[in-house]
Design an enzyme around this catalytic site. Structure first.
Site, short mmCIF file in Angstrom:
data_model
loop_
_atom_site.label_atom_id
_atom_site.label_comp_id
_atom_site.label_asym_id
_atom_site.label_seq_id
_atom_site.Cartn_x
_atom_site.Cartn_y
_atom_site.Cartn_z
N HIS A 158 0.66 -1.17 -0.23
CA HIS A 158 0.04 0.04 0.02
C HIS A 158 0.76 1.12 0.04
O HIS A 158 0.24 2.32 -0.43
CB HIS A 158 -1.12 -0.09 1.05
CG HIS A 158 -0.22 0.21 2.61
ND1 HIS A 158 0.26 -0.83 3.15
CD2 HIS A 158 0.04 1.32 3.28
CE1 HIS A 158 0.76 -0.26 4.33
NE2 HIS A 158 0.74 1.07 4.35
N ASP A 189 0.28 -7.67 1.57
CA ASP A 189 0.62 -6.54 1.59
C ASP A 189 2.03 -6.15 1.51
O ASP A 189 2.73 -5.36 2.32
CB ASP A 189 0.05 -5.60 2.84
CG ASP A 189 0.30 -4.08 2.77
OD1 ASP A 189 0.21 -3.61 1.50
OD2 ASP A 189 0.46 -3.68 3.80
N SER A 264 4.72 2.77 7.89
CA SER A 264 4.38 1.67 6.80
C SER A 264 5.63 1.31 6.12
O SER A 264 6.07 2.07 5.32
CB SER A 264 3.04 1.91 6.09
OG SER A 264 1.75 2.25 6.94
#
Length: 540
Positions: A158, A189, A264
């Site tokens: 993402h 992911d 992230s």
């Protein structure tokens, strides 16, 4: 103008009068300027007052306080026991900032008037010019980890999803590189990047995430809120977390180390600075860290990286079953021992490895390759991380009506996981249905399947049974999980061909529980499949 410099009438002294220096008192009108001899006298008077102040011990030149200063760094023993600085110095250079750029094309909505020839005759194409597609850039920020000296980087899918251009900046901020997207895997992911012409880059040391335990100290490193590289500390709060629906394959490491937007794709490392996970998402009501963060285990990320770099895509093994938890109610319905554990086979897909191996509906998978199967997610993760063509040994428990359950050993050759259906399916029921007179399944309405309802609900032509058109909200069947759009395939292990069969078998059903095998449409993006349901008629 007259000015008075007289002191207080009561004779009290203020200021420096206590040091023997009284104010200069002038009777009458004092001169505006002091010059000549008067100025000399005034100067001597001020010097005298200053000396008096020094003599009285109230000097403004006070010596500084004596501080106990130790400028030596922490001793090696203390630092080793209390500080993570050596660990951070070792791993921090491997964590990079990732800047992604996406070009968005806006398509303005055209006014219907522009299709009118009379309108265009007067206004021409001026409005059409304003409705031409326009482009703008959107930029994202995240983190990544260098895992090879020649420039391979792991990050979150993402972080770079949809990006047209990706840049990578080293933690020192001195170098910035263009990065190529090698491949992505939304199901976990995970994404793999490569710095072109990478050489002698600081690669992270990778640990075995299967050996991580709850309570282990961990550090999270990334670039939260674009403030710059930041290190936070916590512990492993849990392992094997899943069931959130965030990704297709969930086996997260949970930590209370602060993870915030920008973290992230960053590193989760152990107390020796070894990479154990890739920070991916948080649970938060505020948008910031609230102590519940998750990381993709590095073992899973390594599998994805290996497939992407070798094959350009992620291929996964596929057994071909609909697994479901073995609950106490289902164990009783299948006449299994109370302490039975494993994964129930809710359905076997035709032409798959499971069918060829001899698996049947209602079998309980106890082990795969010697590893105990405790829940469907464990089974799916294990099989998905095997290559198509791999042979697996299954230990199963099979219970048949009128027989004592017996263990069996089967061998299956995995096939490749088919492409998952991403488009959602309609779960709207048919407009016509009949009401059944079900006794054991009170509150359930069924009808026969026809071509129209098959198209509406994407029901395979090979599926035979009774279509559920309505389930009363407070009924036992509703509480068990039966929903409109489901197809009842079996009642108490007996096949159901149509609505009449369903009515007849439900009336014959004995006991406090009814075992149903149903086909359900995978509304919301999943695939349709079969499963077992136990309806407990004693609850109402």
């Amino acid at each position: 103008m007259k000015e008075s410099l007289r002191g207080p009438k009561n004779g009290s002294r203020r200021g420096n009068e206590a040091d023997g220096c009284t104010r200069l008192r002038v009777q009458g009108n004092p001169p505006r300027y002091l010059g000549g001899y008067a100025a000399l006298v005034a100067g001597m008077f001020m010097v005298f007052c200053a000396e008096g102040a020094l003599a009285s011990g109230k000097s403004t030149d006070t010596p500084p306080p004596k501080l106990n200063v130790q400028e030596a760094p922490l001793t090696r023993e203390v630092k080793a026991a209390t500080s993570f600085a050596p660990i951070v110095k070792k791993v921090a250079p491997s964590v990079v900032n990732i800047y992604s750029t996406m070009i968005i094309r806006d398509h303005p909505r055209q006014n219907p008037l522009l299709e009118d020839p009379f309108f265009r005759q007067f206004f021409g194409d001026r409005f059409n010019e304003q409705l031409q597609p326009r482009e703008h850039k959107e930029q994202g920020l995240g983190s990544g980890i260098i895992v090879t000296a020649d420039g391979y980087i792991l990050t979150g899918n993402h972080v770079i999803e949809g990006a047209d251009k990706v840049k990578v900046a080293l933690a020192s901020g001195q170098k910035e590189y263009d990065a190529k997207i090698i491949g992505t895997d939304p199901a976990t992911d995970v994404a793999v990047l490569k710095i072109e012409d990478g050489k002698d880059l600081p690669a992270a040391i990778i640990a075995d995430s299967d050996k991580v335990e709850v309570g282990d100290t961990v550090l999270a490193i990334g670039n939260p809120f674009a403030v710059g590289q930041t290190v936070t500390m916590g512990i492993v709060s849990a392992i094997g977390r899943g069931g959130f629906g965030v990704t297709g394959y969930e086996n997260f490491i949970q930590t209370d180390a602060s993870i915030n937007p920008g973290n992230s794709g960053g590193a989760l490392v152990d107390a020796e600075g070894r990479l154990i996970g890739i920070n991916t998402w948080i649970i938060s009501r505020s948008g910031g860290s609230q102590g519940i963060g998750f990381a993709v285990p590095i073992n899973m990320a390594r599998y994805v990286m290996d497939r992407l770099t070798r094959e350009g895509k992620v291929t996964r093994g596929y057994l071909g079953i609909n697994p479901q938890p073995l609950t106490m109610e289902l164990a009783k319905a299948f006449n299994l021992p109370d302490d039975s554990s494993g994964v129930l086979v809710g359905g076997v897909m035709p032409g798959t490895a499971a069918e060829k191996a001899g698996l049947k509906n209602g079998d309980v998978i106890l082990e795969i390759n010697g590893k105990k199967m405790t829940d469907p997610r464990t089974l799916q993760l294990l099989v998905a991380q095997m290559s198509p063509g791999s042979k697996v040994t299954l230990r199963i428990l099979r219970g048949e009506p009128g027989r004592t359950p017996a263990e069996k050993a089967l061998t299956a050759t995995l096939i490749e996981l088919p492409q998952e259906t991403m488009a959602g399916r309609s779960r709207s029921g048919p407009t016509e249905h009949g009401r059944s007179s079900l006794d054991a399944l009170e509150g359930v309405e069924v009808t026969d399947l026809d071509a129209r309802t098959r198209r509406q609900l994407d029901i395979p032509n090979s599926t035979r049974g009774a279509l559920v058109t309505n389930v009363e909200r407070d009924s036992n069947a509703s509480e068990a999980g039966l929903r409109p759009g489901d197809v009842i395939l079996e009642i108490d292990r007996q096949p159901v061909r149509n609505a009449d069969d369903a009515v007849a078998l439900s009336q014959k059903a004995k006991g406090e529980r009814v075992l149903l095998r149903v086909w359900s449409n995978g509304g919301g993006g999943g695939q349709g499949g079969t499963r077992y349901i136990v309806v407990d008629s004693t609850k109402r």
